[in-house]
Design a protein around this motif. Structure first.
Motif, PDB file in Angstrom:
ATOM      1  N   ARG B  41       0.836  -1.205   0.000  1.00 35.75           N
ATOM      2  CA  ARG B  41       0.000   0.000   0.000  1.00 35.75           C
ATOM      3  C   ARG B  41       0.868   1.251   0.000  1.00 35.75           C
ATOM      4  N   GLY B  42       0.212   2.415  -0.012  1.00 40.89           N
ATOM      5  CA  GLY B  42       0.940   3.669   0.075  1.00 40.89           C
ATOM      6  C   GLY B  42       1.393   3.956   1.494  1.00 40.89           C
ATOM      7  N   LEU B  43       2.173   5.023   1.653  1.00 40.31           N
ATOM      8  CA  LEU B  43       2.681   5.390   2.970  1.00 40.31           C
ATOM      9  C   LEU B  43       1.680   6.295   3.683  1.00 40.31           C
ATOM     10  N   VAL B  44       1.633   6.159   4.995  1.00 36.42           N
ATOM     11  CA  VAL B  44       0.757   6.980   5.824  1.00 36.42           C
ATOM     12  C   VAL B  44       1.613   7.796   6.776  1.00 36.42           C
ATOM     13  N   HIS B  45       1.377   9.097   6.807  1.00 41.51           N
ATOM     14  CA  HIS B  45       2.136   9.989   7.685  1.00 41.51           C
ATOM     15  C   HIS B  45       1.772   9.728   9.145  1.00 41.51           C
ATOM     16  N   LEU B  46       2.784   9.536   9.991  1.00 43.40           N
ATOM     17  CA  LEU B  46       2.551   9.269  11.409  1.00 43.40           C
ATOM     18  C   LEU B  46       2.799  10.502  12.265  1.00 43.40           C
ATOM     19  N   ILE B  47       3.970  11.099  12.108  1.00 38.42           N
ATOM     20  CA  ILE B  47       4.352  12.165  13.031  1.00 38.42           C
ATOM     21  C   ILE B  47       5.468  12.990  12.414  1.00 38.42           C
ATOM     22  N   LEU B  48       5.493  14.266  12.742  1.00 36.47           N
ATOM     23  CA  LEU B  48       6.518  15.192  12.251  1.00 36.47           C
ATOM     24  C   LEU B  48       7.172  15.860  13.450  1.00 36.47           C
ATOM     25  N   ILE B  49       8.489  15.933  13.450  1.00 36.93           N
ATOM     26  CA  ILE B  49       9.212  16.633  14.517  1.00 36.93           C
ATOM     27  C   ILE B  49      10.115  17.665  13.864  1.00 36.93           C
ATOM     28  N   ARG B  50      10.040  18.894  14.343  1.00 33.65           N
ATOM     29  CA  ARG B  50      10.825  19.973  13.779  1.00 33.65           C
ATOM     30  C   ARG B  50      12.236  19.945  14.340  1.00 33.65           C
ATOM     31  N   SER B  51      13.127  20.632  13.668  1.00 32.30           N
ATOM     32  CA  SER B  51      14.549  20.598  14.051  1.00 32.30           C
ATOM     33  C   SER B  51      14.791  21.223  15.423  1.00 32.30           C
ATOM     34  N   GLY B  59      -0.261   9.461  20.730  1.00 31.74           N
ATOM     35  CA  GLY B  59      -0.810   8.170  21.120  1.00 31.74           C
ATOM     36  C   GLY B  59       0.278   7.256  21.659  1.00 31.74           C
ATOM     37  N   ARG B  60       0.444   6.085  21.028  1.00 27.01           N
ATOM     38  CA  ARG B  60       1.480   5.136  21.465  1.00 27.01           C
ATOM     39  C   ARG B  60       2.828   5.390  20.815  1.00 27.01           C
ATOM     40  N   LEU B  61       2.939   6.467  20.056  1.00 27.69           N
ATOM     41  CA  LEU B  61       4.191   6.792  19.368  1.00 27.69           C
ATOM     42  C   LEU B  61       4.961   7.857  20.131  1.00 27.69           C
ATOM     43  N   ARG B  62       6.271   7.639  20.199  1.00 25.83           N
ATOM     44  CA  ARG B  62       7.156   8.643  20.779  1.00 25.83           C
ATOM     45  C   ARG B  62       8.343   8.792  19.844  1.00 25.83           C
ATOM     46  N   LEU B  74      12.035   6.217  16.718  1.00 20.40           N
ATOM     47  CA  LEU B  74      10.584   6.051  16.819  1.00 20.40           C
ATOM     48  C   LEU B  74      10.326   4.892  17.770  1.00 20.40           C
ATOM     49  N   LEU B  75       9.591   5.160  18.822  1.00 20.30           N
ATOM     50  CA  LEU B  75       9.215   4.135  19.788  1.00 20.30           C
ATOM     51  C   LEU B  75       7.718   3.894  19.682  1.00 20.30           C
ATOM     52  N   ILE B  76       7.349   2.639  19.500  1.00 27.19           N
ATOM     53  CA  ILE B  76       5.940   2.241  19.550  1.00 27.19           C
ATOM     54  C   ILE B  76       5.749   1.442  20.823  1.00 27.19           C
ATOM     55  N   THR B  77       4.934   1.938  21.722  1.00 26.29           N
ATOM     56  CA  THR B  77       4.737   1.232  22.984  1.00 26.29           C
ATOM     57  C   THR B  77       3.560   0.269  22.883  1.00 26.29           C
TER      58      THR B  77
END
Lengths: 114, 112
Positions: B41-51, B59-62, B74-77
């Motif tokens: 499938r295509g890619l799905v955007h999860l999270i963006l962190i600026r410089s 959510g469960r992502l850090r 990227l940590l998935i708890t």
């Protein structure tokens, strides 16, 4: 639900054929991109466009061209398909000059050239 | 050119465990993003962190970013079988069109 739509999920074409891959987005995004994805090579940028009728080459433009006549539509053209262009093709779009949002991707087109 | 390199290339864990994926990049960036791709499938955007950010949660992502080391994690708890996918980091170096450069991805398998 906003989306990027690629016209075909699977496509089989013969060597030497001219192939059109179509991508349409309904989010009024300025930027649109075409990537190809191959095992072990990740995603490689073919072309991108930041405005209607504007286009820029990516990392691997050879053998491809693009067309953006309308803001919502970005077409990838394989002028004369070859077997080494067998790949997964991914279209994406994004807002212009914004660092707050990521890309929205289509579901991909798996192209096989025989 | 591939800006980001994910590590490991593949990861297999049990449901409920945490999954950590790392990304290293080469040049200065405006932001770094993580995407998920389910098979075929295509890619799905999860999270963006600026410089200028060091850590971000969703959510469960850090996600963490260390610009001095040019690396992110990227940590998935409390992982679930539905988290099975490939995960890609992508860097925005501020080029025209906010062009992203993607890494090769980490294939995560979460066993039930």
């Amino acid at each position: 639900d906003v989306k990027v739509t690629q016209s075909s999920r699977y496509l089989v074409k013969r060597t030497g054929e001219k192939v059109f891959l179509e991508c349409v987005q309904d989010m009024d995004h300025e930027n649109m991109f075409w990537y190809r994805q191959d095992p072990g090579l990740g995603l490689r940028l073919i072309y991108f466009s930041y405005d209607v009728k504007m286009k820029e080459k990516g990392d691997i433009p050879e053998g491809y061209s693009v067309s953006r006549e309308k803001k919502e539509r970005f077409s990838l053209i394989l002028e004369s398909a070859s077997t080494n262009q067998t790949s997964m093709y991914l279209c994406a779009s994004s807002f212009h000059l914004s660092d707050s949002y990521g890309y929205t991707f289509g579901s991909g087109t798996r192209l096989t050239v025989v | 050119s591939q800006q980001g390199e994910e590590d490991p290339q593949a990861l297999s864990i049990q449901e409920g465990e945490n999954a950590t994926m790392n990304c290293s990049y080469k040049t200065s960036i405006n932001n770094l993003q993580w995407y998920r791709q389910n098979s075929g499938r295509g890619l799905v955007h999860l999270i963006l962190i600026r410089s200028n950010e060091r850590e971000k949660h969703s959510g469960r992502l850090r996600v963490t970013l260390d610009t001095s080391k040019k690396s992110s994690s990227l940590l998935i708890t409390a992982s679930r079988a539905a988290d099975t996918a490939s995960y890609f980091c992508a860097t925005d170096a501020g080029d025209a069109g906010n062009m992203l450069t993607f890494g090769g991805g980490t294939r995560l398998m979460v066993k039930p």
